[in-house]
Scaffold this motif. Sequence first.
Motif: not given
Length: 212
Positions: A24-35, A37-43, A45-49, A56-60
């Motif tokens: 879902a997040m990769n689809e949102l990133l594509e919809m918003k024009g961000y180059d 792509v989250l891999s499972s490993e990267r996800y 590492e950066i997922f948090c509350f 923010e960590r993703i880069g939005f």
Amino acid sequence: MKYKYIIWDWNGTLYNDVQICIDAMNELLEMKGYDIVLSSERYKEIFCFPVKRYYERIGFDFSVHPFEVLAEEYISLYSEKEKEALLFPNTNIVLDIISKKGAEQIVISACEKKRLAKQINLFGIMKSFSCAIGTDDNFAVSKVALAEKWIKDNNINTDDVVFIGDTVHDYEVASAVDCDCILVCAGHQSTDVLKKTGAQLADNIEGIIELI
């Protein structure tokens, strides 16, 4: 069994929605024009509350795409994929073992409460829990207040409680209410991230039985 009360996190602990969250997040990133792509490993590492920090960590860029709008659009994409997610293997067996040993089981989740109830009922396991407590919105800020309220309302001795989750935030919740914590290394954060908490770790949901 050491504990009278088992508090479960839901997403990533009992309910395996990790891959649909990534998709879902990769689809949102594509919809918003961000180059990006989250891999499972990267996800993991950066997922948090709170999840705003994760965005923010993703880069939005919130000055272009406000978080509240992104969060609602993400939830819409996530909702389309919910039917693809299942319980982690042997979840029903573990819940039954704990019930037969006499411990009360509760779900406290950052998932919006109506969605939480829908997801639990989809698998017919609500009978395993005395209650399932979710949030009032889709912004997944914190579960601390939910746990504090349940403990206060029920006059619970936290020495009798263990909180089982899959994220650092679950450890933070357990610490805030002064109860034990077990983190399962099969969900939304990597083992390396979880190790930093110092909490007891289990490789999977079956592994928690010998710890409780």
